[in-house]
Design an enzyme around this catalytic site. Structure first.
Site, short mmCIF file in Angstrom:
data_model
loop_
_atom_site.label_atom_id
_atom_site.label_comp_id
_atom_site.label_asym_id
_atom_site.label_seq_id
_atom_site.Cartn_x
_atom_site.Cartn_y
_atom_site.Cartn_z
N CYS A 37 -95.50 92.80 -31.40
CA CYS A 37 -96.42 93.02 -32.53
C CYS A 37 -96.07 92.11 -33.70
CB CYS A 37 -96.33 94.47 -33.02
SG CYS A 37 -96.57 95.74 -31.78
N CYS A 318 -70.94 85.10 -15.35
CA CYS A 318 -70.73 83.77 -14.77
C CYS A 318 -71.25 82.67 -15.70
CB CYS A 318 -71.39 83.69 -13.40
SG CYS A 318 -73.15 84.08 -13.36
#
EC number: 2.1.1.63
Length: 357
Positions: A37, A318
């Site tokens: 919004c 990772c």
């Protein structure tokens, strides 16, 4: 960018007061509703923990959020280009249409021009926007326990086979197999860097991946095989916990993940994953650093393979592993996303430093 986005607390205060200062320069994405919004949105305000702020509409769309139908955040971009306005209006007026370039031509527009216009304004093409909306609506119907035929209808596909084909490409299995009573259940989690798929049992999270990861279909197929077909669509406690923790992470409130993880891998791979989880947010390590840490200094390539085999993004970080020369190296979620995650985590450390000074 000409405009530097203020901190989230300033933007949330602007949202609460409907301050027009940042209208059109920032948007709020609400995880509890899946919509984005304007900051001047007049309705009841969402809780702070459900809010993420972006500078552009494209970032909101790429994160998997839908535009609000009350405050119309797309309107300014639509008014700037009559062709965009016409196509967005048609998309809303004809939600059942399966859009193609042929439809664009029939409306009197050049497809290549439209591609450039939408890419410039929203970071995606019109056809990508339409297809993303259909896939998401279908997925949410299934996740809520709806039937395949209902999901097919809500996703605006012409036939059940077309819907099955789309899901087979995305998830690696047929939607008819994705019943909510299965041992493993998948759900959709919107994030500021794109939608994610979470798969969990009642006790552990088994997978957390960005939707556009190329390896996702293969990973889901493996889970489908190892669980003897016991994978469906629905919401279970570990996925809900992951969603809550990701909201805190992306809103810079916490870098802690406590969701129980299922580490289904070889002992060596689990050793690497455990080492990854010891890297503090905001810091990085090289593959050789990890190899030395686990007591296998010559196993740099094996560490890299184990790193790439990780299928629980962010929680097994990772993305914090880089090349020995400081380069980002590969990342299944995309190098742009890896760079952004590292930047986010460096910001996460700032409040902690301030608190100690």
């Amino acid at each position: 960018m000409l405009f530097d986005l203020p901190d989230p607390e300033t933007l949330y205060a602007a949202l609460l007061s409907r301050n027009e200062t940042f209208d059109g320069q920032a948007f709020v994405c609400v995880s509890s509703t899946g919509i984005f919004c304007r900051l001047t949105y007049p309705a009841r305000k969402p809780k702070r923990e459900h809010c993420t702020f972006f500078q552009t509409i494209g970032e909101c769309l790429n994160a998997g959020f839908r535009p609000c139908k009350r405050c119309h955040p797309l309107q300014a971009s639509a008014l700037a280009d009559p062709s965009i306005s016409a196509l967005l209006h048609s998309l809303e007026a004809q939600p059942d249409r399966r859009w193609s370039e042929g439809h664009i031509v029939k409306m009197g527009y050049d497809p290549s021009t439209i591609r450039r216009s939408f890419k410039r304004q929203f970071g995606m093409t019109f056809l990508e926007m339409a297809r993303q909306r259909r896939i998401r609506e279908g997925f949410e119907t299934l996740a809520g326990g709806g039937k395949v035929i209902t999901a097919q209808h809500e996703a605006s596909f012409d036939s059940a086979s077309a819907f099955r084909t789309a899901f087979a490409r995305l998830l690696g299995c047929l939607p008819s197999e994705l019943r909510p009573n299965k041992l493993l259940q998948a759900t959709w989690i919107p994030t500021p860097l794109g939608g994610m798929i979470a798969v969990s049992s009642r006790s552990h999270l088994h997978l957390l991946e960005f939707l556009d990861r190329k390896a996702l279909p293969a990973e889901l197929k493996r889970l489908h095989t190892t669980s003897n077909g016991e994978i469906g669509i629905g919401r279970l406690p570990p996925s809900e916990q992951a969603k809550s923790e990701l909201e805190a992470y992306f809103s810079a409130r916490s870098d802690s993940f406590q969701t129980p993880l299922a580490l289904n891998a070889t002992p060596f791979t689990r050793l690497v994953w455990n080492a990854l989880q010891t890297i503090p947010a905001g810091e990085t390590r090289s593959y050789s650093d990890i190899a030395r840490q686990i007591g296998h200094p010559s196993a740099v390539r094996a560490v890299a393979r184990a790193n790439g085999a990780n299928q629980i993004a962010l929680m097994i970080p990772c993305h914090r592993v880089i090349g020995a020369n400081g380069s980002l190296t590969g990342y299944g979620g995309g190098l742009w996303r890896k760079q952004r995650l590292i930047e986010i985590e460096r910001q996460l450390k700032i409040p902690k430093i301030n608190q100690n000074t």
